[in-house]
Design an enzyme around this catalytic site. Structure first.
Site, PDB file in Angstrom:
ATOM      1  N   HIS A 168       2.932  65.803 -96.673  1.00  0.00           N
ATOM      2  CA  HIS A 168       2.597  66.985 -95.876  1.00  0.00           C
ATOM      3  C   HIS A 168       1.151  67.427 -96.065  1.00  0.00           C
ATOM      4  CE1 HIS A 168       6.087  68.383 -93.737  1.00  0.00           C
ATOM      5  NE2 HIS A 168       6.861  68.263 -94.782  1.00  0.00           N
ATOM      6  N   GLU A 186      10.822  75.438-103.138  1.00  0.00           N
ATOM      7  CA  GLU A 186      11.177  75.558-101.724  1.00  0.00           C
ATOM      8  C   GLU A 186      12.392  74.670-101.415  1.00  0.00           C
ATOM      9  OE1 GLU A 186       8.151  73.909 -99.261  1.00  0.00           O
ATOM     10  OE2 GLU A 186       8.894  74.859 -97.427  1.00  0.00           O
ATOM     11  N   GLN A 200       7.807  64.840 -99.229  1.00  0.00           N
ATOM     12  CA  GLN A 200       7.145  66.133 -99.418  1.00  0.00           C
ATOM     13  C   GLN A 200       5.640  65.937 -99.568  1.00  0.00           C
ATOM     14  OE1 GLN A 200       8.704  68.850 -99.005  1.00  0.00           O
ATOM     15  NE2 GLN A 200       6.874  70.081 -99.315  1.00  0.00           N
ATOM     16  N   HIS A 227      13.403 122.065 -96.177  1.00  0.00           N
ATOM     17  CA  HIS A 227      14.603 121.216 -96.162  1.00  0.00           C
ATOM     18  C   HIS A 227      15.838 122.081 -96.457  1.00  0.00           C
ATOM     19  CE1 HIS A 227      11.764 117.909 -96.209  1.00  0.00           C
ATOM     20  NE2 HIS A 227      12.737 117.020 -96.191  1.00  0.00           N
TER      21      HIS A 227
END
Lengths: 426, 426
Positions: free
Chosen positions: B254, B319, B251, B412
């Site tokens: 990145h 994540e 991780q 309406h």
């Protein structure tokens, strides 16, 4: 008077893009102050914007409990029955988690869980829309959201319209705050001393509320930002012009920006509807708003045949679409984009606004091309599940390394490599 | 060195909120120019930002067709096999339209249809991420999206990295434009002479791409705006420190903002992982990035027991979440919020990034509280279906009028009233 056109292209389209930079700056400042000063900022903004000095933010529970007092019994029972029908429809939307197993022992899946805490914005002002409370809160309840909290701007007495509180009582919502505007959105997104932050904010509001939701998107989830709404009606020569006119006006009375458009191959129907709209307008309590909407954004498009009507409807991607044609189900597959589709002579738009069961929070201004009515999925989230077997790992390991290496992500490759080396591959 | 903490609260949290006002102004200007000048603006911005003078925007089809030439065969076949696995998983996500009928003849339902046209943004630069093309495009293909178009910034030769084109070839994507940045987002949202507008834009990009997506949201749909990503690992004393360290680093490589966090009740495991991270870092090609991420946003939290680990993981809403514990399925129900959950010793994060089948586009920075992995639903939209029977209409008409009148929406009510009066109620 509602105008007749020969072609949708001639029809005057709405240009919605208002310049909102100054308002956005004001909203950013409100959000900043709520984050810095908490409740104190909420009291101050409420005094400045709503012209009322609150002593507490939360509406006392007994006010909600007593909200059915002094109400018209037919109104109360109708609201209850509407809630039941809306709940029954939305229960059909609820989906389950699922898993798939592979022969080598691998398990993959998708787990669905409800959000923990959701905030519902309910507009204030002189009118109250209890139906909107039902439509926003019931999908969240069906999803299984643990905590549902409501905010709405206070009236001059420092509380919230009894019709809105009645809807809260019917749904069992107990946490209600008398705050509105961008400050309410900021409080829900970031929390204050007395308001716990939420995971998602839904519900309609004015331009400040819409801009604030846009700014806090990412910190929390939000629903679609609603634009001016529209109805499109496709009618054949057999359709009733009185019903068509009434349905066009039911949309037009919402807002001077609302758009009411009829598509028909019948010129005689077009003329009858034109007259009938004028006739009905003259006795309408909200005549001024409806007339402005009809004059500016209303229209009757006379097409060559029904197929052409559907081509044009798909360009519009209307929020509401009525099919007032013989055999309406025969035409359903022609509709590519619409928020809600009403079929046949008894499916007048207000039936869906209040009672049928499907949600009345719908994608507006052409966004039905890519978005959906508010629904149970909007209050749930998915997690992917990956349980890889040893056999699958050894069978795929070198391929995964090849992909990682080609992307230049060597640590990804190594996470696989250390396991290939560290495990005994019997 | 990765630090050990006794409590998650001590751990240094990321403060992501960069001031983006100046960049936002630049993006607004780019969008305006693309809307006004079309292709001409695209050529000019590409020359200014990508430093290459294009003669055409679209990548010639033969370039895509030839993208598998001169490629490592294991890479090509692995990418193909990954595409098949991703497709098989996403096919399980596809849902059907449904209808419910009531005894009185009323039919209510929810119709699902695919979007017409979707744009996929693929980042450029020196590295290429063909796996990202698969993960963004396959759910759209499974949904049944009619047209899928890809954009990616051109390299110095005015074309796109062959790995990205290879992924396009494997998926059968034929419409690819060599444009990137905010100008590509604007072209997809509003269209130009040579690029037809889309209904939704997905895919990762730099800050300008993210800001542009935020601005065009409403004109088109967008996916989540991704922030820096994270992995959380929950490990018991039996877990392998070498695997844990490798996964934390996969991780960290990145992005210097990436966050890699281990939760464990074992202090001895914590110490071993600490050493092992340092040892593995020393030979990592992307050591600099990974070390910065580990030093700034990495951490090992030693908890009192596993239950406490899950409480803290739920605050993080990571994540990616790895459960490196004995009997990982026993702990699954403790997880409230996570994008993807990896169970057991063979379910290393890169398995999910490349190959297992679930999507690698996941909610980052705590947004798993309210959002989901990219999935087939993201490329479909719902329309509500309402076909009210005469019997239902006469049974509910007066209740609907009561609700409309209480909301002050008389038109309406009238749309119902004209039908109650106009029809013979046998």
């Amino acid at each position: 008077m509602i105008q007749i056109y020969r072609n949708y292209a001639e029809f005057k389209q709405r240009e919605v893009g208002e310049d909102t930079e100054a308002k956005r700056k004001a909203v950013l400042d409100i959000i900043r102050q709520v984050r810095e000063k908490g409740d104190q900022a909420l009291f101050a903004f409420t005094e400045a914007f709503d012209k009322v000095k609150l002593t507490q933010l939360q509406v006392p529970l007994e006010r909600i409990e007593q909200a059915d007092q002094n109400q018209d019994p037919l109104f109360v029972s109708s609201l209850q029955e509407a809630a039941e029908r809306i709940r029954a429809f939305h229960q059909k939307q609820k989906k389950d988690s699922w898993f798939m197993t592979e022969e080598d022992g691998t398990i993959l899946g998708q787990r669905l869980t409800a959000m923990d805490r959701v905030g519902i914005y309910v507009p204030g002002g002189t009118a109250a829309y209890p139906s909107s409370v039902l439509m926003n809160a019931i999908p969240a309840q069906v999803a299984g959201v643990g905590e549902i909290v409501m905010v709405s701007p206070p009236n001059q007495e420092g509380t919230i319209h009894p019709h809105v509180l009645l809807a809260a009582k019917i749904l069992g919502i107990k946490e209600v705050y008398a705050i509105g505007g961008a400050q309410a959105v900021a409080a829900l997104a970031y929390g204050t001393e007395s308001i716990k932050p939420v995971d998602k904010i839904v519900g309609p509001g004015n331009i400040y509320v819409a801009l604030a939701k846009r700014e806090v998107f990412g910190q929390v989830g939000i629903d679609m930002i609603a634009g001016p709404s529209e109805i499109a009606i496709v009618a054949d020569e057999a359709a009733n012009p009185v019903y068509i006119a009434a349905d066009l006006l039911s949309q037009a009375e919402h807002d001077p920006m609302a758009s009411s458009i009829l598509f028909t191959p019948s010129f005689s129907l077009a003329e009858e509807v034109q007259k009938e709209v004028e006739r009905q307008l003259q006795t309408l309590p909200r005549e001024k708003i409806a007339r402005e909407a009809i004059d500016q954004y209303g229209g009757i498009i006379v097409v060559n045949h029904l197929d052409e009507a559907f081509e044009q409807v798909n360009l519009l991607a209307p929020e509401h679409l009525e099919l007032m044609v013989e055999q309406p189900f025969d035409w359903l597959a022609k509709v590519k984009h619409a928020g809600a589709i009403f079929l046949g002579r008894y499916s007048s738009e207000p039936v869906g606004d209040y009672f049928a069961g499907p949600n009345h929070v719908l994608p507006t201004s052409g966004t039905a091309r890519f978005s959906s009515p508010l629904n149970v999925d909007d209050f749930m989230k998915k997690s992917s599940i990956i349980f890889y077997s040893k056999q699958a790992f050894f069978s795929h390991g070198k391929k995964i390394i090849a992909l990682a290496e080609q992307e230049g992500l060597h640590a990804h490759g190594r996470a696989i490599q250390v396991r290939l080396e560290g495990e005994n591959n019997e």
